[in-house]
Enzyme design. Structure first.
Site, PDB file in Angstrom:
ATOM      1  N   HIS A  15       0.709  -1.256  -0.090  1.00 17.51           N
ATOM      2  CA  HIS A  15      -0.049  -0.019  -0.085  1.00 17.51           C
ATOM      3  C   HIS A  15       1.058   1.138   0.087  1.00 17.51           C
ATOM      4  O   HIS A  15       2.154   1.206   0.084  1.00 17.51           O
ATOM      5  CB  HIS A  15      -0.968  -0.078   1.288  1.00 17.51           C
ATOM      6  CG  HIS A  15      -0.279   0.456   2.386  1.00 17.51           C
ATOM      7  ND1 HIS A  15      -1.049   1.007   3.293  1.00 17.51           N
ATOM      8  CD2 HIS A  15       0.876   0.259   2.924  1.00 17.51           C
ATOM      9  CE1 HIS A  15      -0.466   1.109   4.498  1.00 17.51           C
ATOM     10  NE2 HIS A  15       0.799   0.805   4.287  1.00 17.51           N
ATOM     11  N   CYS A  34       5.739   6.601   4.535  1.00 14.85           N
ATOM     12  CA  CYS A  34       4.579   5.716   4.288  1.00 14.85           C
ATOM     13  C   CYS A  34       3.983   6.186   2.702  1.00 14.85           C
ATOM     14  O   CYS A  34       3.138   5.768   2.225  1.00 14.85           O
ATOM     15  CB  CYS A  34       3.515   5.852   5.309  1.00 14.85           C
ATOM     16  SG  CYS A  34       3.989   4.984   6.629  1.00 14.85           S
ATOM     17  N   HIS A  40       5.248   0.317  -0.091  1.00 17.71           N
ATOM     18  CA  HIS A  40       5.806  -0.747   0.550  1.00 17.71           C
ATOM     19  C   HIS A  40       4.521  -1.688   0.996  1.00 17.71           C
ATOM     20  O   HIS A  40       3.656  -1.643   0.429  1.00 17.71           O
ATOM     21  CB  HIS A  40       6.257  -0.018   2.022  1.00 17.71           C
ATOM     22  CG  HIS A  40       5.272   0.594   2.866  1.00 17.71           C
ATOM     23  ND1 HIS A  40       4.720   1.827   2.488  1.00 17.71           N
ATOM     24  CD2 HIS A  40       4.854   0.398   3.994  1.00 17.71           C
ATOM     25  CE1 HIS A  40       3.823   2.277   3.217  1.00 17.71           C
ATOM     26  NE2 HIS A  40       3.820   1.462   4.120  1.00 17.71           N
ATOM     27  N   HIS A  42       3.008  -4.788   4.169  1.00 17.42           N
ATOM     28  CA  HIS A  42       2.785  -5.398   5.457  1.00 17.42           C
ATOM     29  C   HIS A  42       2.041  -6.605   5.603  1.00 17.42           C
ATOM     30  O   HIS A  42       1.582  -7.065   4.512  1.00 17.42           O
ATOM     31  CB  HIS A  42       1.739  -4.401   6.548  1.00 17.42           C
ATOM     32  CG  HIS A  42       2.422  -3.091   6.675  1.00 17.42           C
ATOM     33  ND1 HIS A  42       3.476  -2.825   7.373  1.00 17.42           N
ATOM     34  CD2 HIS A  42       1.909  -1.771   5.989  1.00 17.42           C
ATOM     35  CE1 HIS A  42       3.664  -1.415   7.516  1.00 17.42           C
ATOM     36  NE2 HIS A  42       2.811  -0.932   6.692  1.00 17.42           N
ATOM     37  N   ASP A  80      -5.568 -10.231  -0.008  1.00 15.97           N
ATOM     38  CA  ASP A  80      -4.133 -10.909  -0.074  1.00 15.97           C
ATOM     39  C   ASP A  80      -3.135 -10.912  -1.333  1.00 15.97           C
ATOM     40  O   ASP A  80      -3.803 -11.332  -2.297  1.00 15.97           O
ATOM     41  CB  ASP A  80      -4.330 -12.548   0.520  1.00 15.97           C
ATOM     42  CG  ASP A  80      -2.852 -13.264   0.977  1.00 15.97           C
ATOM     43  OD1 ASP A  80      -1.921 -12.545   1.383  1.00 15.97           O
ATOM     44  OD2 ASP A  80      -2.932 -14.318   0.463  1.00 15.97           O
ATOM     45  N   HIS A  81      -1.957 -10.567  -1.143  1.00 17.49           N
ATOM     46  CA  HIS A  81      -0.944 -10.444  -2.183  1.00 17.49           C
ATOM     47  C   HIS A  81      -1.452  -9.486  -3.170  1.00 17.49           C
ATOM     48  O   HIS A  81      -1.288  -9.976  -4.456  1.00 17.49           O
ATOM     49  CB  HIS A  81      -0.629 -11.943  -2.787  1.00 17.49           C
ATOM     50  CG  HIS A  81       0.256 -12.673  -1.915  1.00 17.49           C
ATOM     51  ND1 HIS A  81      -0.291 -13.147  -0.766  1.00 17.49           N
ATOM     52  CD2 HIS A  81       1.583 -12.977  -2.175  1.00 17.49           C
ATOM     53  CE1 HIS A  81       1.023 -13.694  -0.047  1.00 17.49           C
ATOM     54  NE2 HIS A  81       1.939 -13.697  -0.952  1.00 17.49           N
ATOM     55  N   GLU A 125      -1.215  -3.762  11.837  1.00 24.34           N
ATOM     56  CA  GLU A 125      -0.381  -3.314  10.596  1.00 24.34           C
ATOM     57  C   GLU A 125       0.938  -3.972  10.782  1.00 24.34           C
ATOM     58  O   GLU A 125       1.516  -4.302   9.935  1.00 24.34           O
ATOM     59  CB  GLU A 125      -0.493  -1.832  10.425  1.00 24.34           C
ATOM     60  CG  GLU A 125      -0.019  -1.543   8.837  1.00 24.34           C
ATOM     61  CD  GLU A 125      -0.091  -0.221   8.660  1.00 24.34           C
ATOM     62  OE1 GLU A 125      -1.210   0.124   8.143  1.00 24.34           O
ATOM     63  OE2 GLU A 125       0.510   0.830   9.243  1.00 24.34           O
TER      64      GLU A 125
END
Lengths: 136, 136, 136, 136, 136, 136
Positions: A15, A34, A40, A42, A80-81, A125
């Site tokens: 994100h 950020c 980047h 998480h 996811d991913h 997070e």
């Protein structure tokens, strides 16, 4: 007799925090690293809490397998991913902060987990930062 | 000035989920592999939360050693290394789901931890599944 | 729309539980090995929870970096690698039980985190013992 | 067939890092806040690893209860809720760094756990810092 | 260039420690509460470690999805929600101590993960007790 | 007397697994959802292990603050909140699998931590998947 059952899940996503109404300097000042234009990511850890009465036939508030499948369908299979900013409907306009992701997950699950069940969502997070939303 | 003190404990037990009023096919459908006739087991993790005022003489809400000993007597000594269905009074008739175990533990401790203390019990059946009961 | 954001921190400190109004035998009886005159110590783990609305400009309840810096200034820089009884103003007269440390941390942070934000502090003294205070 | 069995334990202690052959400024420069004259403290987490053959009669390398009792006698009962510098023989002259504490624990246990068992000790001073010694 | 990749998995099972060549008193003396005739149980946590060269085409030592599927087939599908003594071939004659379970898992996986890969298995019976076997 | 000291750190990054010599279908088949063109991300957890003799003056193998600063300079400041594929020199050509990231981190640290110290790096990509490299 109201009991809360909680189920953990996780998804890994990229994100970027960004407000398109601000210029680059303001975004950098507010969001710092950020705001990196190349994203980047998480390992998001999710806990879904459902509160309700115990069904005397099963001894369950809710079947944990049903809850786990619902979390997969409504949350993990979607996020996811993925790149939250580019790959999802929900965060094309909405800044994917932990707070906003948590509210979106609550809203998606609330549409499937009806009253009289109470619903709360916890979203980690990182190990050090997490948020919670209960619909209030 | 109300503070909550929390103490962790654990016990390892075998159990089987089963409703004797249902036939084998229904039990299998509802409880799946948790219905295995030969039992399976868990490392149960327990957190007991007691809320009350701070005693100005001790600085304690409750002496943690007293609370730890009480948890051992009322919970761990009864359930640790036991088969919940076969070896305990509490679950001879009652289905030992995490929800029911949590309520039974709350009731046993509530008999020893009186008002005005508030009491909540959290029970982890696995790292991913846990339940909570606060007597409401 | 109220969301809770939580931030973890930690500090390592020595302390001794002692009531100067009691004689040595009573202190030993009540506080046991925690009364050791030469002190013992802990890795304290802290979680600060702030509840409030999401700012629509940032998507944040509160900037986690601001919260982390505030925790460092008000808590960790004061208590880390200190003897709570000898090196801090707060616990020269007040017995440094987990309960009292938690309330002191809440009060220090409350002076900086104003209404309408709600504030709760969780303090782990060990992995098995922790306390919470929310200002009530 | 060599298997390693590992057992966790913990103790909470105060300590101070200091070299009495150095002046105050050098101690402060090398040990920083760990040199605080009034001590600080930690929740030490210990893992003892014993490697040997499986006894075909028991299926054990070593009875974990025997190992747990030995760790209590040789380590926890001596160091728990103590000031390592002031209250223990071992660290009156020896600087209680994690490295030195780990070697001392290994030596105490090695005197009780003989060849052909191999012995390794892991000591966590914090969640982020730990040391290991295997007698080499 | 040899790298080790590690993958975690888990299964929940009932078991009883017992040597049929001994009388009841000896079994009770050696295995204590683990000898309970009605079984008890655990959440077993498993870590499988595979060491080998990095494939320059993929950047992988081994595809983690392939390893995860293999662990499911060879271990979790066989042992999860089972009574190890009654429901499995492996432990009908062999005492299901953590040591023996770990060696059995290693042997099952070794049959599928060939040289030149090195293989090690870590098995947690509880958070405080675990064992490791590497085939030596 | 050789002791190993270990220090944990973390960084959060986006990445994509991709082999530019393969066509899209092969990349999708081998790397699955990790091949997402828009990237995904992880909270990488790092443990750096340094083995050497204890300095009798300090009681340290290596000052943990020095090691922590070195990890920040060589690893976290370079990779934290970055897109490994787009923002770093190291992974412009090299596929950023956990294995390759671990080797790169080892090489960067090895240039600063010389013989006779031994060096090992552990890298967690998720809680369930991790890799280790020790330079062999």
């Amino acid at each position: 007799m109201k009991v809360t059952v909680s189920r953990k899940a996780h998804f890994n996503a990229a994100h970027r925090l960004h407000n398109p109404q601000w210029d680059a300097a303001t975004n950098q000042q507010v969001f710092g690293k950020c705001n990196n234009a190349n994203f980047h990511g998480h390992n998001y850890q999710l806990i879904v809490h459902v509160t309700g009465p115990i069904d005397p036939q099963t001894g369950y508030v809710m079947d944990m397998k049903v809850l786990a499948d619902l979390i997969d369908e409504e949350v993990c299979d979607r996020f996811d991913h993925k790149n939250l900013n580019l790959d999802t409907e929900e965060f094309r306009e909405l800044n994917p902060t932990a707070e906003n992701i948590c509210v979106v997950i609550w809203q998606r699950l609330r549409a499937k987990i009806n009253n009289p069940f109470e619903l709360k969502v916890t979203l980690y997070e990182t190990e050090r930062n997490y948020v919670e939303y209960a619909g209030e």
